[in-house]
Design a protein around this motif. Structure first.
Motif, short mmCIF file in Angstrom:
data_model
loop_
_atom_site.label_atom_id
_atom_site.label_comp_id
_atom_site.label_asym_id
_atom_site.label_seq_id
_atom_site.Cartn_x
_atom_site.Cartn_y
_atom_site.Cartn_z
N MET A 191 7.41 -29.55 -23.01
CA MET A 191 7.24 -28.12 -23.18
C MET A 191 6.27 -27.85 -24.34
SD MET A 191 9.13 -26.91 -20.78
CE MET A 191 9.23 -25.18 -21.15
N PRO A 192 5.77 -26.61 -24.47
CA PRO A 192 4.86 -26.31 -25.58
C PRO A 192 5.51 -26.59 -26.92
CG PRO A 192 4.89 -24.54 -23.94
CD PRO A 192 5.98 -25.47 -23.57
N ASP A 193 4.68 -26.85 -27.89
CA ASP A 193 5.18 -27.15 -29.23
C ASP A 193 5.59 -25.86 -29.92
OD1 ASP A 193 5.83 -28.35 -31.59
OD2 ASP A 193 3.76 -28.61 -32.27
N THR A 194 6.77 -25.41 -29.59
CA THR A 194 7.29 -24.19 -30.18
C THR A 194 8.79 -24.32 -30.32
OG1 THR A 194 7.37 -21.77 -29.98
CG2 THR A 194 7.64 -23.03 -27.96
N THR A 195 9.38 -23.48 -31.12
CA THR A 195 10.83 -23.54 -31.35
C THR A 195 11.54 -22.70 -30.31
OG1 THR A 195 10.48 -23.81 -33.72
CG2 THR A 195 12.66 -23.11 -33.00
N ALA A 196 12.55 -23.28 -29.70
CA ALA A 196 13.33 -22.54 -28.71
C ALA A 196 14.17 -21.47 -29.39
CB ALA A 196 14.22 -23.50 -27.93
N SER A 197 14.32 -20.34 -28.72
CA SER A 197 15.17 -19.26 -29.20
C SER A 197 16.46 -19.25 -28.41
CB SER A 197 14.45 -17.91 -29.02
OG SER A 197 15.37 -16.84 -29.05
N PRO A 198 17.61 -19.11 -29.05
CA PRO A 198 18.87 -19.10 -28.30
C PRO A 198 18.98 -17.95 -27.31
CG PRO A 198 19.23 -18.50 -30.60
CD PRO A 198 17.82 -19.01 -30.50
N VAL A 199 18.18 -16.89 -27.51
CA VAL A 199 18.22 -15.76 -26.59
C VAL A 199 17.03 -15.77 -25.64
CG1 VAL A 199 19.58 -14.31 -28.11
CG2 VAL A 199 17.09 -14.23 -28.27
N GLY A 200 16.22 -16.82 -25.68
CA GLY A 200 15.18 -17.00 -24.68
C GLY A 200 13.82 -16.41 -24.99
N LEU A 201 13.55 -16.05 -26.24
CA LEU A 201 12.25 -15.47 -26.58
C LEU A 201 11.09 -16.40 -26.23
CD1 LEU A 201 13.04 -13.87 -30.06
CD2 LEU A 201 12.61 -12.67 -27.91
N HIS A 202 11.34 -17.70 -26.29
CA HIS A 202 10.28 -18.67 -26.01
C HIS A 202 9.87 -18.69 -24.54
CE1 HIS A 202 14.18 -20.51 -25.33
NE2 HIS A 202 13.61 -21.36 -24.51
N ARG A 203 10.65 -18.06 -23.68
CA ARG A 203 10.32 -17.99 -22.25
C ARG A 203 9.60 -16.69 -21.90
NH1 ARG A 203 11.11 -22.31 -18.40
NH2 ARG A 203 12.59 -23.75 -19.34
N VAL A 204 9.43 -15.79 -22.83
CA VAL A 204 8.77 -14.51 -22.55
C VAL A 204 7.26 -14.71 -22.56
CG1 VAL A 204 8.37 -12.17 -23.39
CG2 VAL A 204 10.67 -13.14 -23.48
N LEU A 205 6.62 -14.32 -21.47
CA LEU A 205 5.16 -14.41 -21.36
C LEU A 205 4.48 -13.07 -21.61
CD1 LEU A 205 4.81 -16.68 -18.18
CD2 LEU A 205 4.62 -17.36 -20.59
N GLU A 206 5.14 -11.99 -21.20
CA GLU A 206 4.52 -10.67 -21.31
C GLU A 206 5.56 -9.58 -21.25
OE1 GLU A 206 1.47 -7.86 -18.69
OE2 GLU A 206 1.82 -9.95 -18.11
N PRO A 207 5.55 -8.62 -22.18
CA PRO A 207 4.81 -8.64 -23.45
C PRO A 207 5.55 -9.49 -24.47
CG PRO A 207 6.06 -6.61 -23.26
CD PRO A 207 6.29 -7.36 -21.99
N LEU A 208 4.83 -10.11 -25.36
CA LEU A 208 5.45 -10.95 -26.36
C LEU A 208 6.28 -10.12 -27.33
CD1 LEU A 208 2.48 -13.37 -27.17
CD2 LEU A 208 4.43 -13.77 -25.66
N GLY A 209 7.38 -10.69 -27.80
CA GLY A 209 8.21 -10.04 -28.80
C GLY A 209 9.41 -9.31 -28.26
N VAL A 210 9.47 -9.13 -26.94
CA VAL A 210 10.64 -8.46 -26.38
C VAL A 210 11.63 -9.51 -25.89
CG1 VAL A 210 9.26 -6.47 -25.68
CG2 VAL A 210 9.70 -8.30 -24.03
N LEU A 211 12.87 -9.10 -25.66
CA LEU A 211 13.87 -10.00 -25.11
C LEU A 211 13.58 -10.23 -23.61
CD1 LEU A 211 17.08 -8.58 -26.81
CD2 LEU A 211 15.96 -10.75 -27.32
N PRO A 212 14.10 -11.32 -23.04
CA PRO A 212 13.79 -11.65 -21.65
C PRO A 212 14.11 -10.54 -20.65
CG PRO A 212 14.72 -13.56 -22.72
CD PRO A 212 14.83 -12.43 -23.70
N GLN A 213 15.17 -9.79 -20.88
CA GLN A 213 15.52 -8.74 -19.93
C GLN A 213 14.44 -7.65 -19.88
OE1 GLN A 213 16.58 -5.33 -20.16
NE2 GLN A 213 17.09 -5.30 -17.99
N ALA A 214 13.82 -7.38 -21.00
CA ALA A 214 12.80 -6.33 -21.06
C ALA A 214 11.40 -6.84 -20.71
CB ALA A 214 12.77 -5.71 -22.47
N ALA A 215 11.25 -8.13 -20.54
CA ALA A 215 9.93 -8.72 -20.29
C ALA A 215 9.44 -8.40 -18.89
CB ALA A 215 9.98 -10.23 -20.49
N GLN A 216 8.13 -8.32 -18.75
CA GLN A 216 7.52 -8.18 -17.43
C GLN A 216 7.41 -9.53 -16.73
OE1 GLN A 216 6.53 -5.26 -15.78
NE2 GLN A 216 7.77 -4.41 -17.45
#
Length: 350
Positions: free
Chosen positions: A1-26
């Motif tokens: 996977m990319p060299d980034t830190t995983a977030s327990p709430v899934g922020l690392h899986r958000v592609l668009e828009p960045l900074g929102v939680l997965p439920q609010a992501a497009q």
């Protein structure tokens, strides 16, 4: 996977828009490779929430193939199943395929599980084109994978129930748990409340009626729109009174609840159509509680409607999670023959 830190709430899986939680992501990253604290599920079946499925079916005039293609398109575009109109999704069952070494979820490879978090925030890929689904039911046989985060919720499927039945119960297990909590809060204050459940013959409605009685309600009222559903609910024996009313007609709903022994101290809204907010408020006693447990609810209509009616009611949003909710719902199913009868009847119709 990319060299980034995983977030327990899934922020690392958000592609668009960045900074929102997965439920609010497009869009979510739904690739199969997992981070150390994630779990990958091999999908067996999706359960679309009732409001989402109704919207899709109505939008395509009941054309099952068109509904199927809409679901496939949504998942492909968004990396999750989130109806763009209703904003809702559903949940799924499957088998644990891989567990990250840092996952806290307590499952092991090979466990058959149900996800107790919404598909609106669950990274999902479908690989079989939904070949075994005709688009005409909420339950969707499917192949693919889904990803759970460290703060996801998952339950192992019980051995004594078929997966389709477990999925149907767990999809709505937050409703009876919250209903019981609210009813017990009244009982603890020395009040045995009258509880009205709008949509009492449905999945969440039947469980909520059983939970209200289990928690000590003085009287339970089941509201349904059609005589056929009234007959099923009366046969199930879950309500002290069954009343016919279109919940979108506030005055008719108020009269039906009053004739059945209301107004209600607690009203639980479990229908999958919009426009039931004002009737729920109007048919609830001053100082009472309305629990909105439907993704078709307009919360602005509920709030402004209560204000316009000068209604002193507490309004709660059922968020789908109460500790122990899955176990409690399954217990109600096992202990209440009427609940099981209604669930199995709906599965047979599907």
């Amino acid at each position: 996977m990319p060299d980034t830190t995983a977030s327990p709430v899934g922020l690392h899986r958000v592609l668009e828009p960045l900074g929102v939680l997965p439920q609010a992501a497009q869009r979510l990253d739904s690739r199969a490779e997992i981070w150390p604290d994630e779990v990958r599920i091999s999908v067996e079946r999706l359960n679309l929430d009732a409001a989402s499925y109704r919207q899709l079916a109505e939008a395509h005039d009941g054309d099952g193939e068109a509904v199927k293609q809409s679901v496939l398109r949504i998942v492909a575009e968004r990396g999750k199943m989130q109806n763009p109109v209703t904003g809702s999704g559903g949940m799924l069952v499957g088998t644990v395929d891989e567990v990250g070494p840092e996952s806290p979820l307590g499952v092991a490879k090979g466990d058959r599980v149900a996800t107790l978090v919404s598909l609106t925030l669950t990274p999902l890929q479908i690989t079989d084109g939904l070949a075994d689904w005709d688009g005409r039911s909420e339950q969707v046989p499917a192949k693919g994978h889904a990803i759970l985060f460290a703060r996801s919720i998952v339950a192992k499927l019980p051995d004594d129930l078929v997966p389709e039945l477990s999925l149907a119960v767990m999809d709505v297990c937050g409703a009876p748990a919250l209903t019981a909590r609210v009813v017990r809060s009244y009982v603890d204050k020395g009040i045995k409340p009258v509880v009205s459940v709008i949509g009492g013959a449905g999945k969440s409605g039947s469980l909520s009626l059983a939970a209200a009685r289990d928690a000590g309600a003085a009287r339970t009222i089941g509201i349904v729109p059609f005589q056929a559903e009234a007959g099923k609910l009366e046969k199930a024996g879950l309500a002290d009174a069954v009343a016919l009313a279109d919940a979108r007609d506030p005055v008719a709903l108020l009269k039906a609840v009053e004739q059945a022994g209301g107004p209600a101290d607690v009203t639980v809204v479990c229908v999958d159509v919009p426009g039931c907010e004002h009737g729920a408020v109007l048919s609830t006693k001053a100082g009472g509680t309305v629990i909105f447990f439907s993704m078709a609810t307009s919360f602005s209509a509920a709030a402004l409607g209560a204000e316009g009616l000068a209604a002193d009611v507490t309004m709660l949003v059922g968020n789908g999670y109460v500790p122990g909710h899955a176990e409690y719902a399954l217990t109600l199913l096992r202990d209440e023959p009427g609940v099981r009868e209604l669930f199995e009847g709906r599965l047979a119709e599907d």
